[in-house]
Design a protein around this motif. Structure first.
Motif, PDB file in Angstrom:
ATOM      1  N   VAL A  59      20.839 -26.198   3.107  1.00 18.44           N
ATOM      2  CA  VAL A  59      19.544 -25.890   2.511  1.00 18.44           C
ATOM      3  C   VAL A  59      18.771 -27.182   2.256  1.00 18.44           C
ATOM      4  O   VAL A  59      19.361 -28.230   1.977  1.00 18.44           O
ATOM      5  N   ASP A  63      13.172 -25.353   1.225  1.00 17.40           N
ATOM      6  CA  ASP A  63      13.805 -24.036   1.185  1.00 17.40           C
ATOM      7  C   ASP A  63      14.005 -23.602  -0.262  1.00 17.40           C
ATOM      8  O   ASP A  63      13.736 -22.448  -0.628  1.00 17.40           O
ATOM      9  N   ARG A  64      14.474 -24.526  -1.098  1.00 15.46           N
ATOM     10  CA  ARG A  64      14.686 -24.218  -2.514  1.00 15.46           C
ATOM     11  C   ARG A  64      13.370 -23.871  -3.208  1.00 15.46           C
ATOM     12  O   ARG A  64      13.304 -22.945  -4.027  1.00 15.46           O
ATOM     13  N   LEU A  67      12.383 -20.393  -2.346  1.00 20.03           N
ATOM     14  CA  LEU A  67      13.223 -19.411  -3.026  1.00 20.03           C
ATOM     15  C   LEU A  67      12.932 -19.340  -4.519  1.00 20.03           C
ATOM     16  O   LEU A  67      13.155 -18.302  -5.149  1.00 20.03           O
ATOM     17  N   ASP A  68      12.425 -20.422  -5.092  1.00 18.39           N
ATOM     18  CA  ASP A  68      12.153 -20.468  -6.529  1.00 18.39           C
ATOM     19  C   ASP A  68      10.741 -20.025  -6.885  1.00 18.39           C
ATOM     20  O   ASP A  68      10.319 -20.167  -8.035  1.00 18.39           O
ATOM     21  N   TYR A  92       7.663 -17.241   1.002  1.00 17.54           N
ATOM     22  CA  TYR A  92       8.482 -16.297   0.237  1.00 17.54           C
ATOM     23  C   TYR A  92       8.102 -14.859   0.577  1.00 17.54           C
ATOM     24  O   TYR A  92       8.971 -14.015   0.837  1.00 17.54           O
ATOM     25  N   GLU A  97      14.213  -9.855   2.295  1.00 17.19           N
ATOM     26  CA  GLU A  97      15.181 -10.111   1.228  1.00 17.19           C
ATOM     27  C   GLU A  97      16.506 -10.582   1.807  1.00 17.19           C
ATOM     28  O   GLU A  97      17.190 -11.434   1.223  1.00 17.19           O
ATOM     29  N   ARG A 100      16.131 -14.235   2.510  1.00 19.05           N
ATOM     30  CA  ARG A 100      16.159 -15.006   1.264  1.00 19.05           C
ATOM     31  C   ARG A 100      17.590 -15.160   0.761  1.00 19.05           C
ATOM     32  O   ARG A 100      17.991 -16.243   0.315  1.00 19.05           O
ATOM     33  N   ARG A 101      18.355 -14.072   0.819  1.00 15.32           N
ATOM     34  CA  ARG A 101      19.752 -14.144   0.371  1.00 15.32           C
ATOM     35  C   ARG A 101      20.532 -15.141   1.215  1.00 15.32           C
ATOM     36  O   ARG A 101      21.360 -15.900   0.695  1.00 15.32           O
ATOM     37  N   LEU A 103      19.347 -17.806   2.823  1.00 15.26           N
ATOM     38  CA  LEU A 103      18.954 -19.163   2.445  1.00 15.26           C
ATOM     39  C   LEU A 103      19.605 -19.578   1.125  1.00 15.26           C
ATOM     40  O   LEU A 103      20.046 -20.720   0.966  1.00 15.26           O
ATOM     41  N   ARG A 104      19.659 -18.638   0.172  1.00 16.78           N
ATOM     42  CA  ARG A 104      20.286 -18.956  -1.118  1.00 16.78           C
ATOM     43  C   ARG A 104      21.772 -19.263  -0.969  1.00 16.78           C
ATOM     44  O   ARG A 104      22.349 -20.000  -1.773  1.00 16.78           O
TER      45      ARG A 104
END
Length: 452
Positions: A59, A63-64, A67-68, A92, A97, A100-101, A103-104
């Motif tokens: 990541v 990317d963070r 996601l934030d 985003y 979803e 996003r998951r 990437l997290r």
């Protein structure tokens, strides 16, 4: 084993596809991705899908940030340029979803042992997810990082600048940016590493790709023009904004005269087949409202010109049909090559004024609105409220309103409209469209209709 090293794809699918094709042609068997896969580009979902299928990934800081974005159910305000905030929020919203998951789930660092060599894959540096490493970084810093890395090969990204450097037995390699180079070379950048029996060999490559497709898709999906210009010029956002635009809230700096700009706006309106009579009536009413309200809004001639251009162009979106024509008008104002002499900032402002002549009111969840600085956003609200009201005052397209006057009655404003007929449509529409005016100026607006 031959591996393609990639980083900083930034949702640029055409660049990633070109790099992958080139790497496979060079005999690469795998891809190691050093992060910042999304942000800025128009293809976040497509890029994530491709990377999930073909690459080993970590990541990145962007990317963070993407996601934030959501905090307590709303969009988080990011510090710095509003364009960056828009990039995070737009990415985003345009990721599933599931993506996003995924990437997290990615680690910040990944350690591997390949052909007897210890490899560390990360986004920035072994000691910080935000540290920029480049050829200009002091050797002493690389030596300290080599001790912390405990690896034979460190693959990093973040700085968007390709380099290979050895320090204390550790080789650091940055493959450059696949999707958003900022060294004034628009070609995609990546590297390869060939590993066999404890020996490795590195090569850097630049790859031509369909940058026009990437830029056009950014425009088509409503991203700001500077995002397209970054790709076309091979430079960063700050450089594009510094070259193209004055600071937020400053005076107009385009070289064209006001007359030339108005001629350009009228030419685009004519090409799009906008109804000239209605446009001229709305233009007249909007400018009269602007002049009558000068003591209230305190705006000057540049803002008056923006309102005038938006009035001329507010209905050009009808060329693609009535549904959502205000949004089409905005897109055409921002993108049309026929609208000459305006800066990117002016196009965004005029486009937003035209967009809000009908439909929903301005809000920060509108991505194009996010990309405009706070001071310009308030100016847009003021000017759009006048255009919105003027458009309502000619809803029948009959030029019924002959004269207007304005006076202050206590805490409210009284707008007198002298009309040539009962103006049933105008009465109803103007009452609805005064909403933005009252919200923006904080005053009740009473409209009186006087038939001459």
């Amino acid at each position: 084993m031959k591996v393609a090293l990639i980083a900083d794809v930034h949702a640029n699918l055409p660049a990633l596809e070109a790099v992958m094709k080139h790497a496979w042609g060079k005999g690469c068997e795998a891809f190691w991705n050093a992060g910042d896969s999304v942000g800025y580009g128009a293809f976040p979902e497509e890029v994530v899908t491709l990377l999930r299928r073909h690459a080993v990934n970590v990541v990145g800081n962007y990317d963070r940030k993407v996601l934030d974005v959501k905090k307590k159910g709303g969009f988080r305000k990011q510090a710095g340029m509003p364009e960056k905030q828009m990039a995070f929020n737009w990415a985003y919203e345009n990721l599933s979803e599931e993506s996003r998951r995924w990437l997290r789930s990615l680690p910040e660092q990944l350690r591997m042992e390949v052909e007897g060599k210890k490899v560390l894959l990360l986004h920035a540096s072994p000691l910080s997810p935000k540290e920029h490493l480049s050829k200009e970084t002091p050797l002493s810093r690389f030596e300290a990082l080599a001790e912390a890395a405990d690896a034979d090969l460190v693959v990093c990204g973040h700085s968007h600048r390709p380099f290979t450097l050895r320090a204390k037995g550790t080789v650091f390699v940055n493959p450059g940016s696949v999707g958003r180079p900022d060294d004034e070379d628009a070609r995609a950048s990546y590297a390869t590493v060939f590993l066999r029996k404890g020996v490795f060999r590195l090569c850097h490559y630049r790859v031509e790709y369909d940058v026009e497709r990437a830029a056009d898709e950014a425009r088509r999906r409503g991203l700001p023009e500077p995002f397209a210009q970054m790709l076309l010029r091979g430079t960063d956002l700050g450089s594009v904004l510094a070259e193209d635009e004055p600071p937020c809230g400053s005076e107009r700096t385009t070289r064209a005269s006001a007359g030339e700009l108005l001629d350009s706006a009228r030419k685009l309106a004519e090409v799009c087949g906008a109804e000239e009579g209605h446009a001229r009536q709305v233009e007249r009413l909007a400018l009269e409202l602007f002049d009558l309200l000068r003591p209230v809004h305190g705006l000057g001639e540049p803002e008056r010109l923006w309102l005038q251009c938006a009035s001329i162009l507010h209905d050009i979106g009808w060329i693609e049909g009535g549904s959502g024509h205000h949004k089409t008008s905005q897109r055409l104002i921002q993108d049309s090559p026929l609208l000459e002499g305006f800066s990117s900032r002016e196009r965004r402002i005029i486009g937003a004024i035209a967009r809000y002549h009908r439909g929903s009111l301005p809000r920060e969840s509108h991505f194009h609105y996010q990309a405009i600085c706070e001071k310009d956003r308030f100016t847009i609200r003021e000017l759009a409220s006048l255009l919105r009201l003027a458009d309502g005052m000619d809803s029948s397209h009959g030029a019924i309103v002959r004269e207007i006057g304005l006076r202050l009655e206590g805490s409210r404003l009284l707008l007198e409209c002298r009309v040539s007929s009962p103006a049933f449509c105008e009465r109803e529409s103007a009452e609805k469209k005064k909403d933005l005016f009252e919200l923006t100026f904080g005053r009740e607006l009473k409209i009186e209709w006087i038939q001459a």
